[in-house]
Design a protein around this motif. Structure first.
Motif, PDB file in Angstrom:
ATOM      1  N   ARG A  61       0.832  -1.214   0.000  1.00  0.00           N
ATOM      2  CA  ARG A  61       0.000   0.000   0.000  1.00  0.00           C
ATOM      3  C   ARG A  61       0.864   1.261   0.000  1.00  0.00           C
ATOM      4  O   ARG A  61       0.512   2.261  -0.630  1.00  0.00           O
TER       5      ARG A  61
ATOM      6  N   GLU B 240     -16.131   6.851   5.584  1.00  0.00           N
ATOM      7  CA  GLU B 240     -15.350   6.227   6.658  1.00  0.00           C
ATOM      8  C   GLU B 240     -15.253   7.203   7.814  1.00  0.00           C
ATOM      9  O   GLU B 240     -15.856   8.280   7.785  1.00  0.00           O
TER      10      GLU B 240
ATOM     11  N   ALA C   7     -10.003   7.998  10.695  1.00  0.00           N
ATOM     12  CA  ALA C   7      -8.901   7.079  10.418  1.00  0.00           C
ATOM     13  C   ALA C   7      -9.324   5.633  10.659  1.00  0.00           C
ATOM     14  O   ALA C   7      -8.604   4.854  11.280  1.00  0.00           O
TER      15      ALA C   7
ATOM     16  N   ARG D 103     -15.770  14.160   2.667  1.00  0.00           N
ATOM     17  CA  ARG D 103     -14.528  13.441   2.367  1.00  0.00           C
ATOM     18  C   ARG D 103     -13.951  13.978   1.064  1.00  0.00           C
ATOM     19  O   ARG D 103     -14.696  14.213   0.089  1.00  0.00           O
TER      20      ARG D 103
ATOM     21  N   THR E 294      -6.001  -0.195  12.091  1.00  0.00           N
ATOM     22  CA  THR E 294      -4.879  -0.580  12.944  1.00  0.00           C
ATOM     23  C   THR E 294      -5.002   0.095  14.296  1.00  0.00           C
ATOM     24  O   THR E 294      -4.831  -0.543  15.335  1.00  0.00           O
TER      25      THR E 294
ATOM     26  N   TYR F   1      -4.725  14.450   5.565  1.00  0.00           N
ATOM     27  CA  TYR F   1      -5.244  14.261   6.919  1.00  0.00           C
ATOM     28  C   TYR F   1      -5.727  15.560   7.563  1.00  0.00           C
ATOM     29  O   TYR F   1      -6.347  15.530   8.634  1.00  0.00           O
TER      30      TYR F   1
ATOM     31  N   ILE G 213      -6.462  -2.226   5.583  1.00  0.00           N
ATOM     32  CA  ILE G 213      -5.974  -3.610   5.666  1.00  0.00           C
ATOM     33  C   ILE G 213      -6.801  -4.397   6.688  1.00  0.00           C
ATOM     34  O   ILE G 213      -7.059  -5.581   6.506  1.00  0.00           O
ATOM     35  N   ASN G 214      -7.269  -3.736   7.722  1.00  0.00           N
ATOM     36  CA  ASN G 214      -8.158  -4.418   8.675  1.00  0.00           C
ATOM     37  C   ASN G 214      -9.557  -4.585   8.101  1.00  0.00           C
ATOM     38  O   ASN G 214     -10.253  -5.546   8.436  1.00  0.00           O
TER      39      ASN G 214
ATOM     40  N   LYS H 280      -2.413   7.025   0.996  1.00  0.00           N
ATOM     41  CA  LYS H 280      -2.414   7.464   2.400  1.00  0.00           C
ATOM     42  C   LYS H 280      -1.429   8.627   2.528  1.00  0.00           C
ATOM     43  O   LYS H 280      -0.296   8.454   2.983  1.00  0.00           O
TER      44      LYS H 280
ATOM     45  N   ASN I 133     -12.269   2.418   8.916  1.00  0.00           N
ATOM     46  CA  ASN I 133     -13.362   2.039   8.011  1.00  0.00           C
ATOM     47  C   ASN I 133     -14.592   1.657   8.829  1.00  0.00           C
ATOM     48  O   ASN I 133     -14.497   1.383  10.018  1.00  0.00           O
TER      49      ASN I 133
HETATM   50  N1  PMP Z   1      -9.322   5.058   6.810  1.00  0.00           N
HETATM   51  C1  PMP Z   1      -8.424   6.011   7.090  1.00  0.00           C
HETATM   52  C2  PMP Z   1      -8.638   7.391   6.591  1.00  0.00           C
HETATM   53  C3  PMP Z   1      -7.286   5.693   7.862  1.00  0.00           C
HETATM   54  O1  PMP Z   1      -6.373   6.622   8.155  1.00  0.00           O
HETATM   55  C4  PMP Z   1      -7.127   4.372   8.353  1.00  0.00           C
HETATM   56  C5  PMP Z   1      -5.967   4.032   9.241  1.00  0.00           C
HETATM   57  N2  PMP Z   1      -4.837   3.672   8.521  1.00  0.00           N
HETATM   58  C6  PMP Z   1      -8.093   3.413   8.007  1.00  0.00           C
HETATM   59  C7  PMP Z   1      -9.176   3.796   7.232  1.00  0.00           C
HETATM   60  C8  PMP Z   1      -7.922   1.976   8.417  1.00  0.00           C
HETATM   61  O2  PMP Z   1      -6.894   1.390   7.639  1.00  0.00           O
HETATM   62  P1  PMP Z   1      -6.053   0.148   8.169  1.00  0.00           P
HETATM   63  O3  PMP Z   1      -7.016  -0.921   8.473  1.00  0.00           O
HETATM   64  O4  PMP Z   1      -5.139  -0.195   7.052  1.00  0.00           O
HETATM   65  O5  PMP Z   1      -5.325   0.606   9.408  1.00  0.00           O
END
Ligand code: PMP
Length: 304
Positions: free
Chosen positions: A59, A192, A195, A147, A256, A163, A219-220, A158, A197
């Protein structure tokens, strides 16, 4: 507020955290031109393991490709990344689970608003694995901030500068007495959190916005979709209306730094009976276990 652990990887070596800085004239500082990822490291005695490290690296590569940070693919591959992660985690020798943040900074000095060919530096630091949202039932507020759409600053990259969008929405939610925000797109569809989903359950079906809904391809999120399918739970990825969250049987979020945590309230409306539902609870358990051990999917990478 928190501090990184004392040893930080920067450029091509370990330095003291106080010395791990990028310049005030760099594009990273001037334009927020950095991309990053955060992954969990599980610590069990002397053994340390990272969760889905190869997916996090991929990613990061994809974020660079989208933004045009071409020097990353020229200078870094997974082996180099893995070695740097092993080194920085090893030097800090954490005794409990930690998060690791890896960032590709564009450090070219005053290049103007361009990116291709610009010099980069990679930083990797370790910090305490403190969740960013309550784990025992959070309250969410739909945000007045939209968003950023894929054709402005893509959520699937990312990128640090994007942010600011999350900061605006999360601060608004906190100021209004909520734990986090729900981002909607320009058409009012759910994207979302700041940070994390989002998922909902209706009539036994697990539903989540699809990856073309201006979300990060978490990823989660992917992990939960895999685990749910394996458990025989019907899964649908599609556009979601805000009002569907109001009448959902269950709502939970993933990330995460968010874990797989239940939502008890959306915009002042209690989700079902205001408790974690059976599917949320089962997937939360499966997810927590997968972060530590996994025999089936190849998600666990030993770091020593
Ligand atoms: N959406 C956003 C905007 C994020 O910053 C994150 C955290 N990385 C997530 C979703 C969740 O992503 P992940 O499961 O890869 O941590």
């Amino acid at each position: 507020m928190a501090n990184p652990y004392p040893q930080v990887y920067l450029g091509d070596r370990i330095v003291a955290a106080e010395a791990a800085t990028v310049g005030v004239a760099s594009s990273a500082v001037l334009y927020g031109l950095s991309v990053y990822t955060v992954f969990p490291v599980h610590v069990a005695g002397a053994a340390r393991t990272a969760f889905r490290l190869d997916d996090h690296f991929r990613r990061l590569e994809e974020s660079c490709k989208i933004i045009g940070i071409d020097r990353f693919a020229q200078e870094w591959d997974y082996q180099r990344f893995y070695a740097a992660v092993v080194e920085v985690v090893g030097q800090n020798a954490p005794v409990e689970d930690v998060f690791v943040r890896a960032t590709v900074h564009v450090v070219e000095s005053i290049p103007g608003t361009r990116v291709r060919g610009c010099a980069i530096q990679v930083s990797i630091f370790v910090y305490d694995a403190v969740p960013i949202v309550p784990q025992d039932g959070m309250r969410l507020k739909s945000s007045p901030w939209r968003r950023i759409p894929d054709n402005a600053i893509p959520s699937r990259a990312k990128v640090n500068g994007a942010y600011v969008n999350s900061v605006l929405a999360k601060q608004d939610a906190i100021d209004s007495g909520y734990d986090d925000c729900i981002f909607l797109d320009g058409n009012g569809h759910v994207c979302e959190l700041s940070a994390a989903n989002i998922f909902l359950v209706r009539n036994g079906t697990l539903i989540t916005p699809d990856v073309s809904c201006d979300i990060l391809d978490g990823i989660n999120r992917r992990t939960i979709l895999t685990l749910a399918a394996e458990d025989g739970i019907p899964v649908v990825e599609r556009a979601v209306d805000l009002t569907e969250l109001y009448i959902a049987d269950e709502v939970f979020v993933t990330g995460t730094s968010a874990g797989a945590a239940p939502v008890f309230e959306v915009d002042g409306r209690t989700v079902a009976d205001g408790q974690a539902g059976p599917i949320s609870q089962a997937l939360r358990k499966r997810h927590a276990a997968a972060l530590r051990t996994d025999d089936l999917h190849g998600w666990i990478t030993p770091l020593n």
